[in-house]
Design a protein around this motif. Sequence first.
Motif, PDB file in Angstrom:
ATOM      1  N   LYS A   1       0.829  -1.204   0.000  1.00  0.00           N
ATOM      2  CA  LYS A   1       0.000   0.000   0.000  1.00  0.00           C
ATOM      3  C   LYS A   1       0.869   1.262   0.000  1.00  0.00           C
ATOM      4  O   LYS A   1       0.371   2.361  -0.223  1.00  0.00           O
ATOM      5  CB  LYS A   1      -0.945  -0.012   1.200  1.00  0.00           C
ATOM      6  N   GLU A   2       2.168   1.103   0.248  1.00  0.00           N
ATOM      7  CA  GLU A   2       3.099   2.231   0.249  1.00  0.00           C
ATOM      8  C   GLU A   2       3.513   2.556  -1.180  1.00  0.00           C
ATOM      9  O   GLU A   2       3.284   1.778  -2.102  1.00  0.00           O
ATOM     10  CB  GLU A   2       4.331   1.865   1.080  1.00  0.00           C
ATOM     11  N   ARG A   3       4.168   3.686  -1.364  1.00  0.00           N
ATOM     12  CA  ARG A   3       4.690   4.068  -2.679  1.00  0.00           C
ATOM     13  C   ARG A   3       6.112   3.547  -2.819  1.00  0.00           C
ATOM     14  O   ARG A   3       6.850   3.472  -1.847  1.00  0.00           O
ATOM     15  CB  ARG A   3       4.678   5.579  -2.838  1.00  0.00           C
ATOM     16  N   GLY A   4       6.491   3.184  -4.039  1.00  0.00           N
ATOM     17  CA  GLY A   4       7.843   2.734  -4.288  1.00  0.00           C
ATOM     18  C   GLY A   4       8.027   2.319  -5.726  1.00  0.00           C
ATOM     19  O   GLY A   4       7.065   2.183  -6.486  1.00  0.00           O
ATOM     20  N   GLY A   5       9.272   2.106  -6.101  1.00  0.00           N
ATOM     21  CA  GLY A   5       9.598   1.629  -7.436  1.00  0.00           C
ATOM     22  C   GLY A   5       9.565   0.111  -7.472  1.00  0.00           C
ATOM     23  O   GLY A   5       9.837  -0.553  -6.470  1.00  0.00           O
ATOM     24  N   ALA A   6       9.232  -0.437  -8.636  1.00  0.00           N
ATOM     25  CA  ALA A   6       9.154  -1.891  -8.776  1.00  0.00           C
ATOM     26  C   ALA A   6       9.399  -2.286 -10.224  1.00  0.00           C
ATOM     27  O   ALA A   6       9.020  -1.568 -11.152  1.00  0.00           O
ATOM     28  CB  ALA A   6       7.786  -2.395  -8.329  1.00  0.00           C
ATOM     29  N   PHE A   7      10.024  -3.435 -10.406  1.00  0.00           N
ATOM     30  CA  PHE A   7      10.213  -4.031 -11.727  1.00  0.00           C
ATOM     31  C   PHE A   7       9.475  -5.354 -11.755  1.00  0.00           C
ATOM     32  O   PHE A   7       9.477  -6.094 -10.765  1.00  0.00           O
ATOM     33  CB  PHE A   7      11.697  -4.290 -12.005  1.00  0.00           C
ATOM     34  N   VAL A   8       8.863  -5.659 -12.882  1.00  0.00           N
ATOM     35  CA  VAL A   8       8.244  -6.956 -13.099  1.00  0.00           C
ATOM     36  C   VAL A   8       8.944  -7.582 -14.299  1.00  0.00           C
ATOM     37  O   VAL A   8       9.005  -6.981 -15.378  1.00  0.00           O
ATOM     38  CB  VAL A   8       6.729  -6.838 -13.369  1.00  0.00           C
ATOM     39  N   CYS A   9       9.508  -8.774 -14.077  1.00  0.00           N
ATOM     40  CA  CYS A   9      10.214  -9.495 -15.134  1.00  0.00           C
ATOM     41  C   CYS A   9       9.504 -10.808 -15.415  1.00  0.00           C
ATOM     42  O   CYS A   9       9.062 -11.502 -14.497  1.00  0.00           O
ATOM     43  CB  CYS A   9      11.665  -9.757 -14.740  1.00  0.00           C
ATOM     44  N   LEU A  10       9.418 -11.127 -16.695  1.00  0.00           N
ATOM     45  CA  LEU A  10       8.792 -12.357 -17.151  1.00  0.00           C
ATOM     46  C   LEU A  10       9.858 -13.214 -17.819  1.00  0.00           C
ATOM     47  O   LEU A  10      10.639 -12.720 -18.640  1.00  0.00           O
ATOM     48  CB  LEU A  10       7.687 -12.036 -18.168  1.00  0.00           C
ATOM     49  N   LYS A  11       9.896 -14.494 -17.471  1.00  0.00           N
ATOM     50  CA  LYS A  11      10.830 -15.418 -18.099  1.00  0.00           C
ATOM     51  C   LYS A  11      10.065 -16.641 -18.595  1.00  0.00           C
ATOM     52  O   LYS A  11       9.140 -17.110 -17.938  1.00  0.00           O
ATOM     53  CB  LYS A  11      11.915 -15.870 -17.117  1.00  0.00           C
ATOM     54  N   ARG A  12      10.479 -17.116 -19.745  1.00  0.00           N
ATOM     55  CA  ARG A  12       9.922 -18.348 -20.297  1.00  0.00           C
ATOM     56  C   ARG A  12      11.097 -19.281 -20.587  1.00  0.00           C
ATOM     57  O   ARG A  12      12.038 -18.897 -21.267  1.00  0.00           O
ATOM     58  CB  ARG A  12       9.140 -18.063 -21.569  1.00  0.00           C
ATOM     59  N   ASN A  13      11.034 -20.470 -20.031  1.00  0.00           N
ATOM     60  CA  ASN A  13      12.128 -21.442 -20.167  1.00  0.00           C
ATOM     61  C   ASN A  13      13.462 -20.834 -19.732  1.00  0.00           C
ATOM     62  O   ASN A  13      14.498 -21.059 -20.361  1.00  0.00           O
ATOM     63  CB  ASN A  13      12.231 -21.967 -21.606  1.00  0.00           C
TER      64      ASN A  13
END
Length: 186
Positions: free
Chosen positions: A41-53
């Motif tokens: 619920k706080e503010r912040g930076g984030a990365f989302v990474c997707l990997k296949r195999n």
Amino acid sequence: MGKRREIAKKVCAVARRAIESYFEKAEVGTLAKELLPPFLKERGGAFVCLKRNGQLRGCIGTVFPCRESLIEEIIQNAVSAATEDRRFQPLSKSELSAVAITVDILSKSETVTDLSTLNPKKFGVIVGWQRLRGVLLPDLEGVDTAEEQLSIARRKAGIPSGVPVTIRRFTVDRYQEDDEGEGGIE
């Protein structure tokens, strides 16, 4: 189930549900926010990474918060990683079940004045020159030295070699769908 694994499952579920909702042309929907870890619920930076195999299939993030909460940051970055990473074709709906999701929550960055304080296994970097900025997350396979890390971040940003850059470092709390480690934000 350990606390770290439980948190990782919830954090990654937010990202996965965002991508599913995108494919279903639906709203992300109401999240049971009371069931989510409070730090989302706080503010912040984030990365989302997707990997296949085991291979990168998309990764988008924000170094500094752009939205009202980490939940919103993760939702937007998950959809962007699936659809807007220029290095890859957009993810197809049929691929989603084969994709592993990792969410990195970034600490506040700090200025680096001494390169000996960099450690690419522990710290990510932000390099800047004029209006250009390059970011590289920590603990990436094949990046073993601070010099390699800085060089890659420069190239990503299009910063010419030899020009002086500003350097900032940050840590991440990395959450993976199969996370069984200890530590992280609680």
